[in-house]
Design an enzyme around this catalytic site. Structure first.
Site, mmCIF file in Angstrom:
data_model
loop_
_atom_site.group_PDB
_atom_site.id
_atom_site.type_symbol
_atom_site.label_atom_id
_atom_site.label_comp_id
_atom_site.label_asym_id
_atom_site.label_seq_id
_atom_site.Cartn_x
_atom_site.Cartn_y
_atom_site.Cartn_z
ATOM 1 N N GLY A 31 0.734 -1.147 0.082
ATOM 2 C CA GLY A 31 -0.098 -0.146 -0.010
ATOM 3 C C GLY A 31 0.978 1.279 -0.017
ATOM 4 O O GLY A 31 0.447 2.320 0.504
ATOM 5 N N GLY A 80 -0.058 4.834 -1.169
ATOM 6 C CA GLY A 80 -1.160 5.695 -0.534
ATOM 7 C C GLY A 80 -0.643 6.760 0.601
ATOM 8 O O GLY A 80 0.570 7.004 0.463
ATOM 9 N N ILE A 86 -1.637 -7.764 -3.267
ATOM 10 C CA ILE A 86 -1.150 -8.497 -1.823
ATOM 11 C C ILE A 86 -1.946 -9.975 -2.226
ATOM 12 O O ILE A 86 -1.780 -10.778 -1.202
ATOM 13 C CB ILE A 86 -1.573 -7.666 -0.612
ATOM 14 C CG1 ILE A 86 -2.997 -7.461 -0.726
ATOM 15 C CG2 ILE A 86 -0.388 -6.603 -0.505
ATOM 16 C CD1 ILE A 86 -3.591 -6.682 0.761
ATOM 17 N N TYR A 96 -15.291 -2.394 6.935
ATOM 18 C CA TYR A 96 -13.838 -2.042 7.176
ATOM 19 C C TYR A 96 -13.435 -2.283 8.548
ATOM 20 O O TYR A 96 -12.279 -2.864 9.153
ATOM 21 C CB TYR A 96 -13.574 -0.719 6.662
ATOM 22 C CG TYR A 96 -12.560 0.165 7.299
ATOM 23 C CD1 TYR A 96 -11.136 -0.033 6.323
ATOM 24 C CD2 TYR A 96 -12.566 1.025 8.150
ATOM 25 C CE1 TYR A 96 -10.060 0.347 6.441
ATOM 26 C CE2 TYR A 96 -11.306 1.780 8.203
ATOM 27 C CZ TYR A 96 -10.152 1.345 7.689
ATOM 28 O OH TYR A 96 -8.862 2.189 7.761
ATOM 29 N N LYS A 112 -10.668 -4.733 10.092
ATOM 30 C CA LYS A 112 -9.419 -4.163 11.026
ATOM 31 C C LYS A 112 -9.337 -4.860 12.360
ATOM 32 O O LYS A 112 -8.302 -5.300 12.569
ATOM 33 C CB LYS A 112 -9.693 -2.729 11.190
ATOM 34 C CG LYS A 112 -9.218 -1.925 9.822
ATOM 35 C CD LYS A 112 -7.718 -1.821 9.511
ATOM 36 C CE LYS A 112 -7.451 -0.954 8.229
ATOM 37 N NZ LYS A 112 -5.891 -1.252 7.989
#
Ligand code: AKB
Length: 344
Positions: free
Chosen positions: A11, A14, A55, A154, A158
């Site tokens: 990532g 980002g 990924i 999300y 997480k």
């Protein structure tokens, strides 16, 4: 093929990757990156090798295992909260299966070179789910282990990855014969909304704050999707990068948790708007509440209790809201969008 201890960052193109590559490269760390999007050319020059890919691509991860002796992973790749609500299955694949792939990758490379692999994971205030505004107001600064009932895909992703990381670090293959086999030194931070002067976010629910500031500096109109009384914690990007580097450098014996809250300041959307108007008097900001995104914001805490981070590894953000605006965001964002005196 490089046998120099190397850092892998996923990532990397980002918002966090941007700041982190600069700091790691300045410290002379060899970095390889993996992202579906290519790095900006100025950043690409600072890394040893840039892999463009997913990924979820096991072959690509095998290739990195074969070519580099990775001893540290910054696993930043994720779909943020708003985007994840539109594509929950994809979110689970990228956010959870992708993290599992990286944890397995770290375990395997640790087994092959015989050392523990430091694994940094950015979690989020999205792991919290406050049921009502009254409970949110009464809860105040929320500690790590309260209200872990997220309403978003999300947030669920997480929280799930926090548990996966703790499993790999502390309980990996606990029934196998012989001494503990885990090779992953998992360390996570629950970030608040992050505000960077260098980049604009996309796909998050805390995006109203950075969007408001960037739009005002560009002279664009902005309709804020959050009610003025919305309050969640935020942090300026340099402090987020500092927190990552401090946590990763901390002696393992000092750490009492695998994942820490980190806070800095917690202005309401109305207070952010007032600060933006003070800096850019011509700013054209209106409020058009998006009730569904608002419900997500209302389920996130008004602030976090980060005592453990301060005590264990010295979390000490440089910026409060006033100094973040005055000394970092406003001057840097103003400069970023200033017309080029040399012409286009
Ligand atoms: C988001 O809004 O999804 C992120 C976060 C708070 O984790 N910025």
């Amino acid at each position: 093929m490089s046998r120099v201890p190397t850092t892998l960052m996923t990532g990397s193109s980002g918002e966090i990757g941007h700041g982190l590559i600069e700091r790691l490269a300045a410290a002379g760390k060899p970095i390889v990156t993996l992202d579906v999007n290519p790095l900006a050319p100025a950043l690409a020059r600072k890394v040893r090798k840039e892999f463009t890919g997913s990924i979820l691509d096991a072959q690509l991860l095998d290739r990195i295992t074969a070519e580099y002796e990775v001893d540290c992973v910054f696993h930043l790749a994720a779909l943020l909260s708003t985007r994840s609500e539109f594509a929950p299955v994809l979110a689970h694949q990228v956010n959870v299966e992708g993290t599992l792939n990286l944890l397995e990758f770290a375990q395997k490379v640790g087994e092959s070179h015989g050392r523990r692999v430091t694994f940094f994971y950015p979690s989020s205030i999205a792991v919290y789910g406050l049921p009502t505004l009254a409970v949110k107001a009464a809860a105040g600064r929320v500690p790590e282990d309260a209200f872990n009932v997220p309403t978003t895909m999300y947030g669920a992703n997480k929280l799930s990855c926090e548990h996966l990381g703790r499993y790999y670090a502390l309980h990996y293959k606990q029934l196998s014969a012989g001494p503990a086999a885990g090779r992953v030194d998992f360390r996570g931070l629950r970030f608040p909304g992050l505000i960077s002067a260098a980049t604009a976010p996309s796909g998050g629910t805390s995006d109203y704050a950075p969007e408001m500031i960037h739009a005002a500096a560009k002279g664009e109109e902005y309709a804020c999707f959050a009610r003025p009384d919305t309050r969640i914690p935020f942090m300026a990007m340099p402090d987020a990068v500092d927190a990552i580097l401090r946590l990763v450098a901390a002696p393992a014996a000092r750490l009492t948790r695998s994942v820490y809250n980190v806070g800095a300041f917690a202005p309401s959307a109305g207070e952010i708007e007032a600060a933006v108007r003070a800096a850019f008097p011509a700013a054209h900001i209106t409020t058009e509440v998006d009730e569904k995104r608002q419900a997500i914001l209302d389920s996130w805490p008004a602030d976090v209790d980060d005592c453990a981070a301060r005590a264990d590894w010295g979390h000490a953000p440089r910026y409060d809201f006033a100094s973040a605006c005055r000394d970092y965001l406003i001057p840097r964002i103003r400069e970023r969008y200033a017309p080029n005196p040399q012409g286009p």
